[in-house]
Each structure stands twice: as structure tokens, then as C-alpha cells.
Enzyme design. Structure first.
Site, PDB file in Angstrom:
ATOM      1  N   CYS A   1      -0.364   4.119   2.178  1.00  0.00           N
ATOM      2  CA  CYS A   1      -0.128   3.922   3.619  1.00  0.00           C
ATOM      3  C   CYS A   1       1.334   4.183   3.973  1.00  0.00           C
ATOM      4  CB  CYS A   1      -0.432   2.484   4.039  1.00  0.00           C
ATOM      5  SG  CYS A   1      -1.921   1.772   3.370  1.00  0.00           S
ATOM      6  N   ASP A   2       2.242   3.678   3.174  1.00  0.00           N
ATOM      7  CA  ASP A   2       3.639   3.594   3.610  1.00  0.00           C
ATOM      8  C   ASP A   2       4.632   4.416   2.785  1.00  0.00           C
ATOM      9  OD1 ASP A   2       2.878   1.816   5.612  1.00  0.00           O
ATOM     10  OD2 ASP A   2       3.023   0.092   4.283  1.00  0.00           O
TER      11      ASP A   2
ATOM     12  N   CYS B   1       0.832  -1.205   0.000  1.00  0.00           N
ATOM     13  CA  CYS B   1       0.000   0.000   0.000  1.00  0.00           C
ATOM     14  C   CYS B   1       0.866   1.254   0.000  1.00  0.00           C
ATOM     15  CB  CYS B   1      -0.923  -0.009   1.214  1.00  0.00           C
ATOM     16  SG  CYS B   1      -1.944   1.470   1.326  1.00  0.00           S
TER      17      CYS B   1
END
Ligand code: NDP
Length: 312
Positions: free
Chosen positions: A137-138, A134
Site C-alpha cells: 500500500c505505502d 502494508c
């Protein structure tokens, strides 16, 4: 076996949010944990984009707080998985992994989607330590660092372009000599000065040089068999997601990629609602999952009131 008013299946952001709303509406929901209590967020570390947490919060902590909030208002939990269903009701019937059966007048399916990974033991070991599925997300953890993306579809294109905001360089690794992605998305990648494409290449091993953090990749040219090493600190695997619909297959309308078709969370079966990633091939964010969980609970509340469960 008493028929429940509402069973919610899945304990990601969608399932917990649906439970919070349904429990506060006195529907006494029963929430079935599923294989991975807390869902996909339990595999991420820091979550910096969930509103309300300006200092960030870890994925597991966020999900634990949601669980506590659902519990506080009277949600009951079942630590099992749904293995089969009969959606010809209401009541709708569910079979659990331990063989028990449950029934309910309304269902919210929030079973999520599972990111596909390459399946290498080294990759599995390093998930959350440099391996991610993701970018949203990261990605921000890789400022000015070289990273790689695996895949050749629209997700891989989107993630590679998105990651150029942070990374010093993005190497896109694809197993064939042509992208599956749409032309417009592929062109964005091919024209981007920060992205290099390695065609006909697969990842043979994720390297950590005993540091337990990604330090590079061993790549294999599928045409020549030649091995090479690429120094990166992160690998984003973008080879697709699998919506978790197996226990309901054949009973709900799905899109061609296998996601549940839902209109404002209403599926093709009245009384069966879907929320979160199992019905969302596009956004796949914790906050959109939570939002659709709320919508599903409100829809279920309305449906149950019409069934004669009284105004909740
Ligand atoms: P796709 O299934 O479209 O693409 C998966 C990619 O990963 C393919 O290039 C495939 O290679 C590769 N792949 C699969 N398995 C492996 C493996 N084991 N090793 C190496 N490579 C592998 O998935 P996406 O997630 O990209 O897209 C899913 C759907 O969502 C699509 O319909 C897409 O159009 C849509 N989407 C739309 C977006 C948008 O419009 N903004 C954004 C993101 C997704 P190969 O090509 O060789 O099979």
C-alpha cells in the site's frame, strides 16, 4: 425477530462488495459495520493500486464510495459489532455488542484481519504518518528514502525485499538472532545489497522530533541493553496479522494460523461464507478482498435459491 435472508459482517472492501452484489440481487442484505467501519483501508492514506483510480484515491474516500454504492441498492446498516454466534443453523444467530440478537439464513463473514503493531504509543500516534503495516500500500511513498522493517517472519522478508524497489536502504530489525521465515525468503534478504539486518534488536521508540512524521527510531540491543538511533522516514511493522474470528471460534474450520478455511468462499458450514482477509493469509489486498466479496455474494445467492428463497 424476523430472520434475515443474508447478513454480511464487516465493512471493508469484501463486505461492501458482497453487499453491492447481494443488494442488486434483491437479497436486501443487512450489513454489520464492525469496530472499524471501512476496515483497514481507513488507516491508509493514498491508494494508488485500486483499478479505476489512475490519479489515486484516499483509503477513507474509496471505502465511503463503496458504502454509498451498497446503500444505493438497498443495503441496510447496523452500527454495532458481532460479539457471539450460533452457527448451527440455518438460521444462523448473531449476538451484537448492544445485546440484541439477529438471525439469517445465510451469512458472509468479512471481518478482516488486524495487523499486529508493536504497541508503542509513539508508533500508534504515527500510523499513516510514516508507520505502516502494508508495504504494497505505502512503499511507493518512500522513493530514495531510508526505511526500516520490523519482524523476522515471511511477511517481513517479503516486505523488506519489496521495499528495496523504492527505498535507498532497508534496515530489517529483528528481536532474535535467527529468522522465523523460510530459508528461501531469508536468503533473499541476507543476500540483498540494499538490506541490512539488525539482530537482537527491538524498537524502543519511534521518533518524530515534534514534526509528526517519522524521522527515526530509537533501537535497543536486547543482549547489551545499548540504545542507538537509526535515521529513517518510514517504519513498516510486519510482525503478523490476527484474523478476526473470535465471535465464531470453535464453529468453523481454521488453518493453523487462525484464518477461516474457505473453498470459493464456502466455509465448513453450508450457508456460512467467508470473504476478504479473514480467509486470506496471502494476498491481503483491497482488490482481492473485493473480488472474494463478490464471490461470496454469488455463492450466498445460489445457496439461498436452493433453500427456497426463489431465484434472486
Ligand atoms: P509470523 O508469525 O510468521 O512472524 C512474525 C514475526 O514477527 C516473527 O519473526 C516474530 O518474532 C516477530 N514478532 C512478533 N511479535 C513481535 C513483537 N511484539 N516485537 C517484535 N517482533 C515481533 O507472521 P508473518 O506475517 O510473517 O507470517 C504469517 C504466515 O503467513 C506464516 O505462516 C508465513 O509463512 C505466511 N506467509 C507466507 C508468505 C509466502 O510464502 N510468500 C509471505 C508472507 C507470509 P519471533 O520470530 O521472535 O517470534
Amino acid at each position: 425477530m424476523a430472520t434475515e435472508k443474508l447478513i454480511i459482517i464487516g465493512t471493508g472492501a469484501a463486505g461492501y462488495t458482497a453487499a453491492i452484489y447481494a443488494a442488486r440481487a434483491n437479497l436486501a442484505p443487512l450489513l454489520i459495520d464492525g469496530l472499524q467501519p471501512g476496515g483497514q483501508l481507513t488507516t491508509t492514506t493514498e491508494v494508488e493500486n485500486f483499478p479505476g483510480f489512475p490519479k489515486g484515491i484516499t483509503g477513507p474516500e474509496l471505502m465511503e464510495l463503496m458504502r454509498q454504492q451498497a446503500e444505493k441498492f438497498g443495503t441496510r446498516f447496523v452500527a454495532d459489532v458481532v460479539t457471539g454466534s450460533d452457527l448451527s443453523g440455518p438460521p444462523f444467530k448473531l449476538t451484537l455488542g448492544n445485546g440484541d440478537t439477529l438471525s439469517a439464513d445465510a451469512l458472509i463473514i468479512a471481518t478482516g484481519a488486524t495487523a499486529k503493531y508493536l504497541g508503542l504509543p509513539s508508533e500508534q500516534k504515527l500510523i499513516g504518518r510514516g508507520v505502516s503495516a502494508c508495504a504494497t500500500c505505502d512503499g511507493a511513498f518512500y522513493r530514495n528514502k531510508p526505511i526500516a522493517v520490523a519482524g523476522g517472519g515471511d511477511t517481513a522478508m517479503e516486505e523488506a525485499v519489496y521495499l528495496t524497489r523504492f527505498a535507498s536502504k532497508v534496515t530489517l530489525i529483528h528481536r532474535r538472532d535467527a529468522f522465523r521465515a523460510s530459508k528461501i525468503m531469508a536468503d533473499r534478504v541476507l543476500q540483498h545489497p540494499k538490506i541490512e539486518v539488525r539482530w537482537n534488536t527491538v524498537i524502543d521508540e519511534v521518533l518524530d522530533v515534534a514534526k509528526n512524521d517519522v524521522t527515526g527510531l530509537r533501537l535497543k540491543d536486547v543482549k547489551t541493553g545499548a540504545l542507538s538511533t537509526l535515521d529513517v522516514t518510514g517504519l513498516f511493522v510486519a510482525i503478523g496479522h490476527q484474523p478476526n474470528v473470535e465471535p465464531f471460534k470453535g464453529q468453523l474450520d481454521l488453518n493453523p494460523a487462525g484464518y477461516i478455511l474457505a473453498q470459493n468462499t464456502r466455509t465448513s458450514r453450508p450457508g456460512v461464507f467467508a470473504a476478504g482477509d479473514v480467509q486470506d493469509p496471502l494476498y491481503r489486498q483491497a482488490i482481492t478482498a473485493a473480488g472474494s466479496g463478490c464471490m461470496a455474494a454469488l455463492e450466498a445467492q445460489q445457496y439461498l435459491a436452493e433453500l427456497g428463497h426463489g431465484k434472486a
